[in-house]
Design a protein around this motif. Structure first.
Motif, PDB file in Angstrom:
ATOM      1  N   THR A   8      13.046 -65.184  12.355  1.00 24.28           N
ATOM      2  CA  THR A   8      12.118 -64.308  12.567  1.00 24.28           C
ATOM      3  C   THR A   8      12.719 -62.654  12.736  1.00 24.28           C
ATOM      4  N   PHE A   9      13.958 -62.806  12.527  1.00 27.05           N
ATOM      5  CA  PHE A   9      14.821 -62.357  12.763  1.00 27.05           C
ATOM      6  C   PHE A   9      14.923 -61.591  11.763  1.00 27.05           C
ATOM      7  N   ALA A  10      15.202 -62.535  10.530  1.00 26.18           N
ATOM      8  CA  ALA A  10      14.355 -62.079   9.152  1.00 26.18           C
ATOM      9  C   ALA A  10      13.556 -61.316   8.836  1.00 26.18           C
ATOM     10  N   LEU A  11      11.845 -62.008   9.364  1.00 30.92           N
ATOM     11  CA  LEU A  11      10.838 -61.412   9.145  1.00 30.92           C
ATOM     12  C   LEU A  11      10.915 -60.034   9.904  1.00 30.92           C
ATOM     13  N   ALA A  12      11.673 -59.919  10.530  1.00 27.57           N
ATOM     14  CA  ALA A  12      12.097 -57.707  11.290  1.00 27.57           C
ATOM     15  C   ALA A  12      12.656 -57.414   9.890  1.00 27.57           C
ATOM     16  N   THR A  13      13.841 -58.363   9.898  1.00 23.61           N
ATOM     17  CA  THR A  13      14.765 -56.960   9.028  1.00 23.61           C
ATOM     18  C   THR A  13      14.091 -56.740   7.703  1.00 23.61           C
ATOM     19  N   ALA A  14      12.927 -57.909   6.664  1.00 26.56           N
ATOM     20  CA  ALA A  14      12.923 -58.383   5.729  1.00 26.56           C
ATOM     21  C   ALA A  14      11.504 -57.010   5.843  1.00 26.56           C
ATOM     22  N   MET A  15      10.899 -56.183   6.673  1.00 26.36           N
ATOM     23  CA  MET A  15       9.577 -55.446   6.780  1.00 26.36           C
ATOM     24  C   MET A  15      10.185 -54.299   6.460  1.00 26.36           C
ATOM     25  N   PRO A  16      10.888 -53.275   6.979  1.00 33.58           N
ATOM     26  CA  PRO A  16      10.810 -51.931   7.203  1.00 33.58           C
ATOM     27  C   PRO A  16      11.164 -52.562   4.763  1.00 33.58           C
ATOM     28  N   GLN A  17      11.729 -53.460   4.818  1.00 35.08           N
ATOM     29  CA  GLN A  17      12.235 -52.715   3.002  1.00 35.08           C
ATOM     30  C   GLN A  17      10.846 -53.559   2.170  1.00 35.08           C
ATOM     31  N   LEU A  18       9.577 -54.410   3.022  1.00 35.49           N
ATOM     32  CA  LEU A  18       8.934 -54.911   1.962  1.00 35.49           C
ATOM     33  C   LEU A  18       7.599 -52.745   2.456  1.00 35.49           C
ATOM     34  N   LEU A  19       7.535 -52.605   3.795  1.00 33.40           N
ATOM     35  CA  LEU A  19       6.920 -51.504   3.370  1.00 33.40           C
ATOM     36  C   LEU A  19       7.824 -50.186   2.355  1.00 33.40           C
ATOM     37  N   LYS A  20       9.110 -50.220   2.040  1.00 33.01           N
ATOM     38  CA  LYS A  20       9.348 -49.315   1.268  1.00 33.01           C
ATOM     39  C   LYS A  20       9.064 -49.295  -0.235  1.00 33.01           C
ATOM     40  N   LEU A  21       8.386 -50.329  -0.469  1.00 29.88           N
ATOM     41  CA  LEU A  21       8.605 -51.507  -1.810  1.00 29.88           C
ATOM     42  C   LEU A  21       7.011 -50.328  -2.649  1.00 29.88           C
ATOM     43  N   GLY A  22       8.127 -49.927  -3.680  1.00 31.53           N
ATOM     44  CA  GLY A  22       7.484 -49.392  -4.657  1.00 31.53           C
ATOM     45  C   GLY A  22       6.161 -49.136  -5.119  1.00 31.53           C
ATOM     46  N   TYR A  23       5.787 -50.703  -5.307  1.00 34.29           N
ATOM     47  CA  TYR A  23       3.594 -51.277  -5.248  1.00 34.29           C
ATOM     48  C   TYR A  23       2.792 -50.663  -4.221  1.00 34.29           C
ATOM     49  N   PHE A  24       3.591 -51.033  -3.227  1.00 31.54           N
ATOM     50  CA  PHE A  24       2.652 -50.249  -2.519  1.00 31.54           C
ATOM     51  C   PHE A  24       2.408 -48.977  -1.704  1.00 31.54           C
ATOM     52  N   ILE A  55      14.572 -61.843   0.113  1.00 30.30           N
ATOM     53  CA  ILE A  55      14.878 -62.770   0.174  1.00 30.30           C
ATOM     54  C   ILE A  55      16.153 -63.768   0.150  1.00 30.30           C
ATOM     55  N   ALA A  56      17.100 -63.442   0.316  1.00 27.13           N
ATOM     56  CA  ALA A  56      18.227 -64.336   0.619  1.00 27.13           C
ATOM     57  C   ALA A  56      17.473 -65.165   1.893  1.00 27.13           C
ATOM     58  N   LEU A  57      17.135 -64.560   2.927  1.00 28.49           N
ATOM     59  CA  LEU A  57      16.464 -65.024   4.019  1.00 28.49           C
ATOM     60  C   LEU A  57      15.269 -65.641   3.692  1.00 28.49           C
ATOM     61  N   ALA A  58      14.566 -65.582   2.846  1.00 27.65           N
ATOM     62  CA  ALA A  58      13.260 -66.228   2.809  1.00 27.65           C
ATOM     63  C   ALA A  58      14.560 -67.192   2.049  1.00 27.65           C
ATOM     64  N   LEU A  59      14.661 -67.817   1.130  1.00 29.72           N
ATOM     65  CA  LEU A  59      15.682 -68.759   0.823  1.00 29.72           C
ATOM     66  C   LEU A  59      15.649 -69.596   1.920  1.00 29.72           C
ATOM     67  N   ILE A  60      16.550 -68.892   2.982  1.00 30.43           N
ATOM     68  CA  ILE A  60      16.890 -69.472   3.620  1.00 30.43           C
ATOM     69  C   ILE A  60      16.513 -70.512   4.816  1.00 30.43           C
ATOM     70  N   VAL A  61      15.345 -69.515   5.237  1.00 31.71           N
ATOM     71  CA  VAL A  61      14.173 -69.745   5.803  1.00 31.71           C
ATOM     72  C   VAL A  61      12.818 -71.088   5.088  1.00 31.71           C
ATOM     73  N   SER A  62      12.950 -71.249   3.736  1.00 34.96           N
ATOM     74  CA  SER A  62      12.548 -72.514   3.625  1.00 34.96           C
ATOM     75  C   SER A  62      14.065 -73.725   3.077  1.00 34.96           C
ATOM     76  N   ILE A  63      15.115 -73.616   3.078  1.00 28.34           N
ATOM     77  CA  ILE A  63      15.534 -74.496   3.136  1.00 28.34           C
ATOM     78  C   ILE A  63      15.903 -74.896   5.041  1.00 28.34           C
ATOM     79  N   LEU A  64      15.670 -74.278   5.525  1.00 33.75           N
ATOM     80  CA  LEU A  64      15.675 -74.499   6.911  1.00 33.75           C
ATOM     81  C   LEU A  64      14.636 -75.578   7.360  1.00 33.75           C
ATOM     82  N   VAL A  65      13.102 -75.185   6.336  1.00 41.51           N
ATOM     83  CA  VAL A  65      11.977 -75.817   6.871  1.00 41.51           C
ATOM     84  C   VAL A  65      11.858 -77.420   6.188  1.00 41.51           C
TER      85      VAL A  65
END
Lengths: 337, 407, 292
Positions: free
Chosen positions: A134-150, C267-277
């Motif tokens: 979940t920590f990973a999700l929270a850290t990823a969200m701001p970067q996803l929101l900044k993505l040029g595609y969106f 992406i790095a974290l997504a990889l880790i989560v998938s490995i954990l799964v």
């Protein structure tokens, strides 16, 4: 690789709370509600704004309480769902001219779906591993929101400015006061819904999973379904809070929804008392006002003062504000005799 | 009859007396935050969180206003500088702005820092008609008096600075292969836009563009990629820590492009020294203010005042940190505006005076660079001069350039 | 192909940073069965102390030893004073305690040493290593020290009585107590060791990333991820995890088109989560069997 046996009767991370103690007594609840209704008539707009934010963050902490206190899943990622809800509302309002009230159910549904989807891979994780995911999700969200595609929807790093709604039907109320009452109604509705959810069969399933997942599944509880459901419901409620937050602050940007916010929500839950729903609002008050108090005490050391105050709180009340409520109830009981 | 005349005369006299005295009172016009003895100024800075390094600006400004107060204040009024922390978070900035305007009832908000925070409060400030003056960010969007008449920037915009670098490259290195490293936020993106706009058809000179997040521990791998791409020009649109990392890494992997660092990261004390003077030779940048590390300003009267101020009012501060120079210059500009307001300290008049600065030069700006504003021009500083790092300091060269697009 | 090898090498050198910190993370996990969010800040504070000692004229290696000793003592002190009273409190309350500690240390460091970056010396020099321009001698030294630490930890846990006692106290506290192990002091010892390892990590990392109060911000996330990837019960896994995260991050940034560069961390974290799964205990962790 050797296996280590873990006896699952060890104390779970979140302790069981007796059903009745999950909420305040009826009398206290009504008193608090009356207070919340009347106070805005006597205070400045700025205080009303702060109270609105208190309710909004309180709802977000409530959602976390359902997830962690209810179903025992440790989440540090609520800021991601809050962000999705906030952006959904903002985009619908600004790009598609949708009425603000209608954006909230949409935000809720979108986030429910997001939470449900996230719950799937999270099924196999627990404890500290789930925290990391979940920590990973929270850290990823701001970067996803900044993505040029969106960017054409989200406004990229610049974010979006949101227009605050006026009171409907030409009522003679300032925007702040109207938004406060609107938020209050939604908050009460979500609170009642959550209480009923936790008292219902699903709620019992959540708590069974929290207390002893293996035993629960042995007794026929569909663990996978209920765990993802808990994630979904929690995310949905957080999404609604996010939408309200976007309207109240009138601005959404990736920087508003960083991991710091997720940590703040977590702290709010702990201070309020994990699993004790009314505590969500006490926790929310803590995360809004205590940093200001810390800043007043010392500008240079505001973080340190905040940390010290937090320590004081958790030393005095390791189980959160619920302890005070329990003590209060006991005192009241003794007085009655 | 006589009695009637005298009654008329008395009424007339009273009316005239009333009129005269009301115009006398009309000389002193106050909006919120002003009394005969005090002017309340609001400010929002990141004193905690990822951008805390910029909190020094707020501290310098507070010290500067202490100095002004010690010298008698502005037209007899002391400045009450109220500065709150927003931890670089937009919702917190909104809360603090509302607190300042509605709770503390300040006259204006001065030099609030950060594009996200300022974007968040811009609409509110303009709706409430409170000046959002001299914001501490170089985003080009603050020069928009048509849509946001209460918001004004101060420093040269990032796009203007990028135009200057592009013009230089087109002239001095027309066949160059440019690599750009930029921070993935509006600071970085503004520069990219400015660069691409100014290069125009020559934008193909850019062979590599990489962004980085402030959460990345180190940006070394981007530098490696740039070298592999064969770039011989490197534009480092980075904040101090990452600028220093880039300089150091480029030297370590023996890559010696023509390197340009942006103004924000040109501080000798905060960037060049930690990165290593030997690694920083020949790096280019541009500036609009004097650098306290440069001995050529030792006898400059303006810088002397600055150094004396630091010694007396902000001894803990580091005068080599460009943030202190920045805070001093901005605070001095505000004091100038408030002085010109005289006793008409309404928000309207504050904006009017701010929009009519003519050739004003704070102590810390480079000779030749002046502040000019007008009702259609809300960009106080538009000029920069390029400089090259030599030895342990920056050598200014070339003309004072304005960042307007010339083609 | 050259870019590929370059990125792998660059990934190994960044990975060394993560591996260092991951070792400290594994250490604390062994002691208290949870992740300490303040680990990075403690490492940063220790590094500042060593920097300050050097500013006062004390030579590098003397400062190094003093700092390690200080960190060890401080780690034990923090545990005794702040976290022992919370031993009976729920785990989540302890996590809140870690966050509070993070806040206190970060803010204090900012006040004492301010936020401008500081240069930090390295005993290994910054010349190109073995003629390669991608790994400097410092980075090679960093990898070397990490591996040394790893071996030392392995020996400690597998072959010493104290190490065994600590492992026992962490996995089955009640049984450990029955055998006479003072579990409470084992936890304190774990904290001390984690603090000391963190200090070494900080001292190694600072020359690369520059010393400032927020220097551990991003690194800690990667350190956690590396430790979890490798398996929280395995120091060897932590180091391998660190290198893998570093390499993968670089390759993702180079080869995944369009978003690869902007989304390196997710992406790095997504990889880790998938490995954990797939492997819930990490690559080298011990599989936990749960019994009702």
């Amino acid at each position: 690789m050797s296996a280590v046996e873990d006896v699952a009767t060890q104390a779970p991370a979140v302790e069981a709370v007796p059903k009745r103690a999950m909420t305040l007594g009826a009398g206290t609840s009504l008193m608090v509600l009356a207070l919340l209704l009347i106070v805005p008539l006597f205070v400045k707009n700025f205080i009303i704004f702060q109270m609105t934010m208190l309710l909004i963050y309180g709802v977000a902490v409530l959602a976390l309480n359902i997830l962690t206190g209810g179903s025992g899943q440790f989440s540090l990622g609520q800021s991601a769902f809050y962000a999705i809800g906030a952006y959904t509302s903002a985009i619908l309002m600004e790009q598609y001219d949708v009425n603000y009230a209608l954006t909230l159910p949409v935000a809720g549904v979108v986030c429910f779906a997001a939470g449900f989807l996230f719950g799937q891979p999270a099924l196999r994780l627990s404890g500290v591993y789930l925290a990391l995911a979940t920590f990973a999700l929270a850290t990823a969200m701001p970067q996803l929101l900044k993505l040029g595609y969106f960017e054409k929807w989200t406004g990229g790093v610049q974010g979006l400015v949101v227009t605050k709604p006026d009171a409907p039907f030409g009522l003679h109320m300032s925007q702040d006061v109207w938004l406060y009452y609107f938020t209050l109604v939604i908050t009460v509705a979500i609170y009642i819904f959550s209480v009923n959810l936790l008292r219902s069969r699903s709620g019992r399933a959540f708590m069974a999973i929290r207390d002893n997942e293996i035993a629960a599944s042995a007794m026929g509880v569909d663990v996978a379904l209920y765990k993802t459901l808990a994630f979904g419901v929690s995310a949905g409620i957080t999404g609604v809070a996010g939408g309200l937050g976007a309207i109240a602050v009138q601005f959404v940007a990736p920087d508003s929804y960083t991991i710091n916010f997720a940590i703040a929500l977590f702290l709010g839950m702990v201070v309020g008392g994990v699993g004790w729903l009314p505590g969500s609002f006490i926790g929310s008050a803590f995360i809004i006002f205590v940093p200001n108090i810390a800043e007043n005490i010392s500008k240079g050391l505001s973080g340190a003062v905040f940390g010290v105050l937090l320590f004081l709180v958790i030393f005095l009340m390791p189980h959160g504000a619920r302890q005070i409520a329990v003590v209060g109830q006991q005192l009241l009981g003794r007085l009655r005799k | 009859m006589h009695f009637r005349h005298s009654l008329h005369a008395a009424v007339l006299a009273a009316a005239i007396a009333g009129f005269v005295s009301s115009t006398a009172f009309a000389q002193k016009k106050y909006d919120n935050g002003v009394t005969d003895t005090e002017i309340r100024i609001g400010n929002i800075m990141p004193y905690s969180g990822p951008a805390s390094a910029y909190g020094v600006i707020g501290k310098t400004e507070a010290a500067y206003f202490n100095k002004i107060n010690a010298e008698g204040g502005i037209n007899g009024r002391k400045i009450n500088f109220i500065s709150y922390d927003d931890a670089y978070s937009p919702p917190k900035a909104v809360e603090q702005a509302r607190r300042l305007v509605e709770n503390d009832e300040v006259l204006l908000i001065f030099n609030s820092l950060g594009t996200p925070s300022n974007s968040a409060i811009e609409k509110y400030m303009n709706a409430k008609k409170v000046p959002q003056l001299f914001v501490a960010t170089g985003a080009s969007k603050w020069n928009n008096p048509m849509d946001f008449p209460w918001t004004m920037g101060w420093q040269p915009s990032y796009q203007a600075e990028a135009h200057i670098y592009a013009a230089y490259l087109l002239k001095e290195k027309p066949g160059g292969k440019i690599a750009v490293l930029f921070q993935d936020d509006d600071f970085g993106k503004d520069y990219i836009k400015g660069l691409k706009d100014a290069l125009g058809p020559q934008a193909s000179m850019i062979v590599a563009v990489e962004s980085y997040e402030t959460s990345e521990p180190s940006i070394d791998d981007h530098i490696v990629k740039f070298k592999a791409a064969g770039a011989d020009v490197f534009l480092s649109v980075t904040t101090p820590k990452f600028a220093a990392q880039a300089i150091k890494r480029a030297a370590e992997i023996d890559w010696h492009p023509l390197q340009i660092v942006v103004n924000v990261s040109s501080s000798v004390g905060a960037v060049m020294k930690p990165a290593g003077f030997e690694n920083s030779q020949g790096i280019l940048s541009a500036n609009y203010a004097k650098d306290a590390a440069d001995p050529q300003w030792d006898n400059d009267p303006g810088m002397k005042k600055f150094v004396d101020f630091m010694a007396q009012y902000y001894a803990d501060g580091n005068k080599l940190d460009a943030a202190t120079v920045f805070g001093y210059g901005a605070a001095q500009t505000l004091v100038q505006v408030l002085k010109h307001c005289g006793d008409d300290l309404t928000r309207d008049n504050v904006m009017k005076q701010a929009a009519s600065l003519k050739d004003f030069q704070p102590d810390t700006l480079l000779p030749g660079i002046t502040i000019n504003t007008s009702p259609a021009d809300f960009a106080p500083i538009k000029q920069l001069q390029m400089m090259r790092f030599k030895g342990e300091k920056w050598d200014m060269f070339g003309d004072i350039m304005s960042g307007d697009l010339t083609h | 192909m050259e870019l590929f090898t370059n990125q792998i090498l660059a990934g190994i050198s960044t990975g060394a940073i993560y591996a260092c910190l991951a070792l400290a993370v594994v250490m604390i996990y062994q002691a208290i069965d949870h992740l300490n969010f303040a680990q990075g800040e403690m490492a940063m504070f220790s590094t500042f102390i060593s920097w300050q000692l050097m500013q006062w004229g004390i030579p590098y290696w003397v400062a190094f030893v003093i700092t390690i000793a200080f960190s060890f003592a401080a780690g034990i002190a923090i545990e005794r004073v702040l976290f022992r009273p919370l031993a009976k409190a729920p785990i989540l309350t302890n996590v809140a305690g870690f966050i509070a500690l993070y806040s206190i240390i970060n803010s204090s460091a900012g006040l004492i040493w301010d936020f401008t970056i500081k240069q930090y010396p390295t005993p290994f020099g910054s010349a190109p290593f073995l003629g390669s321009q991608l790994i400097s001698t410092h980075q090679a030294g960093m990898i070397g020290v990490t591996l040394l630490l790893l071996v030392a930890l392995y020996v400690f846990f597998q072959y010493t009585r104290v190490g065994l006692a600590m492992r026992a106290a962490a996995s089955l506290p009640e049984s450990a107590r029955l055998v006479g192990i003072n579990t409470s002091w084992m936890i304190a010892l774990g904290w001390g060791m984690a603090a000391a390892i963190g200090a070494i990590a900080g001292i190694l990392i600072a020359p690369v990333v520059f010393l400032e109060p927020n220097m551990m911000l991003g690194t800690l996330i990667y350190g956690f991820a590396a430790a979890v990837l490798g398996g929280l019960t395995s120091p060897f896994g932590a180091v391998v995890g660190g290198f893998l995260v570093g390499i993968f991050e670089n390759l993702a940034g180079t080869y995944i088109p369009y978003a690869g560069n902007e989304l390196k961390l997710p992406i790095a974290l997504a990889l880790i989560v998938s490995i954990l799964v797939v492997k819930p205990a990490g690559l080298f962790g011990r599989h936990i069997v749960k019994r009702v």
